[in-house]
Motif scaffolding. Structure first.
Motif, mmCIF file in Angstrom:
data_model
loop_
_atom_site.group_PDB
_atom_site.id
_atom_site.type_symbol
_atom_site.label_atom_id
_atom_site.label_comp_id
_atom_site.label_asym_id
_atom_site.label_seq_id
_atom_site.Cartn_x
_atom_site.Cartn_y
_atom_site.Cartn_z
ATOM 1 N N ASP A 267 34.975 -25.868 -53.083
ATOM 2 C CA ASP A 267 34.944 -24.704 -52.206
ATOM 3 C C ASP A 267 36.249 -23.919 -52.360
ATOM 4 O O ASP A 267 37.332 -24.423 -52.083
ATOM 5 C CB ASP A 267 34.787 -25.184 -50.760
ATOM 6 N N SER B 109 31.120 -18.168 -48.232
ATOM 7 C CA SER B 109 30.949 -19.588 -48.578
ATOM 8 C C SER B 109 29.515 -19.853 -49.014
ATOM 9 O O SER B 109 28.715 -20.426 -48.272
ATOM 10 C CB SER B 109 31.295 -20.464 -47.372
ATOM 11 N N THR C 52 34.793 -29.425 -49.560
ATOM 12 C CA THR C 52 34.660 -28.196 -48.773
ATOM 13 C C THR C 52 35.090 -28.449 -47.337
ATOM 14 O O THR C 52 35.137 -29.611 -46.892
ATOM 15 C CB THR C 52 33.199 -27.695 -48.800
ATOM 16 N N ASP C 53 35.369 -27.334 -46.604
ATOM 17 C CA ASP C 53 35.627 -27.496 -45.168
ATOM 18 C C ASP C 53 34.328 -27.469 -44.371
ATOM 19 O O ASP C 53 34.289 -27.874 -43.218
ATOM 20 C CB ASP C 53 36.605 -26.434 -44.662
ATOM 21 N N GLY C 54 33.244 -26.996 -45.003
ATOM 22 C CA GLY C 54 31.936 -26.968 -44.339
ATOM 23 C C GLY C 54 31.812 -25.905 -43.268
ATOM 24 O O GLY C 54 30.799 -25.871 -42.554
ATOM 25 N N GLU C 55 32.798 -25.046 -43.163
ATOM 26 C CA GLU C 55 32.813 -24.074 -42.081
ATOM 27 C C GLU C 55 32.056 -22.791 -42.440
ATOM 28 O O GLU C 55 31.963 -22.429 -43.619
ATOM 29 C CB GLU C 55 34.259 -23.719 -41.706
ATOM 30 N N PRO D 260 30.005 -35.842 -49.636
ATOM 31 C CA PRO D 260 30.759 -34.724 -49.073
ATOM 32 C C PRO D 260 32.197 -35.149 -48.749
ATOM 33 O O PRO D 260 32.424 -36.209 -48.156
ATOM 34 C CB PRO D 260 29.995 -34.377 -47.790
ATOM 35 N N GLN E 202 35.232 -33.670 -46.686
ATOM 36 C CA GLN E 202 35.567 -32.592 -45.763
ATOM 37 C C GLN E 202 37.069 -32.325 -45.751
ATOM 38 O O GLN E 202 37.879 -33.227 -45.521
ATOM 39 C CB GLN E 202 35.112 -32.906 -44.343
ATOM 40 N N GLY F 211 31.905 -27.947 -39.409
ATOM 41 C CA GLY F 211 31.906 -28.431 -40.784
ATOM 42 C C GLY F 211 31.493 -29.886 -40.862
ATOM 43 O O GLY F 211 30.716 -30.286 -41.752
ATOM 44 N N LYS F 212 31.975 -30.690 -39.929
ATOM 45 C CA LYS F 212 31.618 -32.116 -39.924
ATOM 46 C C LYS F 212 30.124 -32.308 -39.667
ATOM 47 O O LYS F 212 29.469 -33.158 -40.285
ATOM 48 C CB LYS F 212 32.426 -32.862 -38.873
ATOM 49 N N LEU G 156 27.657 -30.290 -40.454
ATOM 50 C CA LEU G 156 26.916 -29.965 -41.674
ATOM 51 C C LEU G 156 27.044 -31.081 -42.713
ATOM 52 O O LEU G 156 26.046 -31.525 -43.294
ATOM 53 C CB LEU G 156 27.421 -28.652 -42.266
ATOM 54 N N LEU G 157 28.264 -31.523 -42.936
ATOM 55 C CA LEU G 157 28.482 -32.520 -43.993
ATOM 56 C C LEU G 157 27.888 -33.872 -43.621
ATOM 57 O O LEU G 157 27.426 -34.611 -44.502
ATOM 58 C CB LEU G 157 29.978 -32.632 -44.291
#
Length: 449
Positions: free
Chosen positions: A55, A136, A162-165, A190, A192, A199-200, A202-203
């Motif tokens: 990312d 993103s 990725t930060d997943g944000e 994933p 993070q 973000g957490k 999602l991942l």
């Protein structure tokens, strides 16, 4: 007055801007990394393929702890490349989404083509990601990743850093599509960057969809051992013991030991007698320490007489000669004695001339002495008490010398022989009887040093 206020406002604005700029650039460098060598672990790949998704979107410009998220992300990807074992058949590729628009014209781009893992090429590809930018588009990256993985054979590790944000939950559906397409062949991992709750969430969902993978914090992979553990868990199987001797290949000093052979802690076949020949090959176990052995672990027998050199008191015995337990020729001179008496050596009456009938026994004695070159003897002449003592003393000396001369002619070195006459002074039987006098007339050989 208004002019002063305007000037004050201007200075204040400049100060705030400067302060904000300072805050924006106050991130600390990511800690230096020292890779743990996994090439020497004696372990085979259990996952043969890797695809990294990095990312580089604008949210990665933000901070996490004292670092910039982008710096943490690229450090993790770099540390991964420095830890992955080379030359083990691993196939790898790298894809980025987002990124500096001046460098990346597409929302996602494959920056390291799928092929044999090469650390140098891997790092060159990563170096092209020099900055962040844009949205993103992880869904697009996942869809493209499915195409990237088409030609991969064997297990695949899809690592997403990725930060997943600011992505919502849509990428989880793209991950589900990958799982449905590749099944158990692919596991998703994933990583993070940061700890943003959205973000957490999602991942964690992507991890759940992936089934066989697991999620991890990027910050936890900045140390050498932590990254080594991560790589080993994903890519490496149990340590190998190729020869099945119970000692792992990584510390087996004797690889290739045949099945069933007992080994020591270093994986080397046991050599109980320490002769340099392993027990399973040793045809002569129990050889004493320091004894030189042949390829079968048997003590050398240089003269081939059946008695090992370290026991052989008579080395160099001619081929075919029968020997005793000490390797000495079995003959009239028994090696277990230090004195030998012969009544069969006869002389002409009252003379020192040897009778021809005695040549046979003398030839046997000569052969025994030649075969035992270390043996020195005194040849002693003895008579009975018939006649004058002085005559018998002289006669016994001459007879002993006649024997010495005969043996010398048969190849016995004279310096190994000494003649000595004792006349009637050392009888071994009663001189008053005919039988006793016959026993006293004799030639005796005595071992000397």
């Amino acid at each position: 007055m208004k002019r002063r206020i305007s000037a004050f406002k201007l200075l204040s604005t400049i100060a705030v801007a400067a302060l904000m700029t300072a805050c924006a650039t106050s991130y600390q460098p990511v800690p230096p990394f020292s890779a743990v060598d996994l090439d020497a672990g004696g372990r085979a790949l259990k996952t043969q393929n890797l695809l990294v998704i990095l990312d580089a979107s604008s949210s990665m410009e933000e901070g996490v702890q004292q670092w910039k998220k982008f710096d943490v992300a690229t450090a993790v990807v770099r540390n991964l490349g420095q830890t992955l074992p080379e030359n083990k058949g691993l196939q790898s590729g790298m894809r980025v989404f987002g990124g500096d628009p001046a460098v990346f014209k597409k929302s996602t781009q494959l920056i390291d083509d799928v092929g044999a893992f090469d650390r140098s090429d891997y790092e060159k590809a990563l170096a092209t990601v020099s900055g962040t930018g844009g949205p993103s588009p992880l869904p697009a990256a996942l869809d493209a990743a499915a195409a990237d993985m088409e030609g991969m054979k064997g297990k695949i590790a899809l690592i997403i850093v990725t930060d997943g944000e600011k992505m919502g939950m849509a990428p989880a559906e793209n991950a589900r599509a990958i799982k449905e397409k590749f099944g158990d062949s692919v596991c998703i991992y994933p990583v993070q960057v940061g700890d943003a709750p959205d973000g957490k969430k999602l991942l964690d969902e992507i991890t759940s969809v992936g089934g066989c993978g697991f999620g991890v914090s990027a910050q936890s992979l900045l140390g050498g051992q932590q990254m080594a553990d991560f790589v080993a868990k994903i890519f490496l199987g149990d340590q190998l013991d190729a020869d099945g001797d119970g000692v792992l290949d990584s510390r087996d000093k004797c690889p290739g030991t045949p099945a069933g052979v007992k080994v020591d802690a270093d994986g080397c076949p046991l050599d109980s007698d320490g002769d340099g020949v392993a027990d399973y090959k040793d045809k002569c176990p129990g050889t004493p320490a320091g004894v030189t052995v042949d390829a079968d672990g048997c003590p050398l027998d240089s003269d081939g007489d059946g008695v090992a050199d370290y026991k052989d008191r008579c080395p160099g015995t001619p081929a075919g000669v029968s020997v005793d337990a000490y390797g000495c020729p079995e003959s009239v001179l028994d090696s277990g004695s230090s004195a030998w008496t012969f009544n069969e050596i006869n002389f002409e009456t009252a003379k020192a001339e040897i009778r021809p009938s005695s040549y046979g026994i003398l030839d046997e004695i000569a052969a025994a002495l030649v075969a035992n070159p270390q043996l020195k003897v005194a040849v002693e002449g003895h008579t009975d008490n018939t006649g004058a003592r002085a005559f018998n003393m002289d006669l016994s000396q001459k007879r002993a010398q006649s024997v010495v001369d005969y043996l010398a002619k048969k190849g016995v070195s004279p310096d190994r022989l000494k003649a000595k006459g004792y006349g009637p002074d050392r009888p071994i039987a009663d001189n008053s009887t005919r039988e006793g006098r016959a026993k006293n007339r004799r030639v005796q050989f005595v071992k000397i040093n």
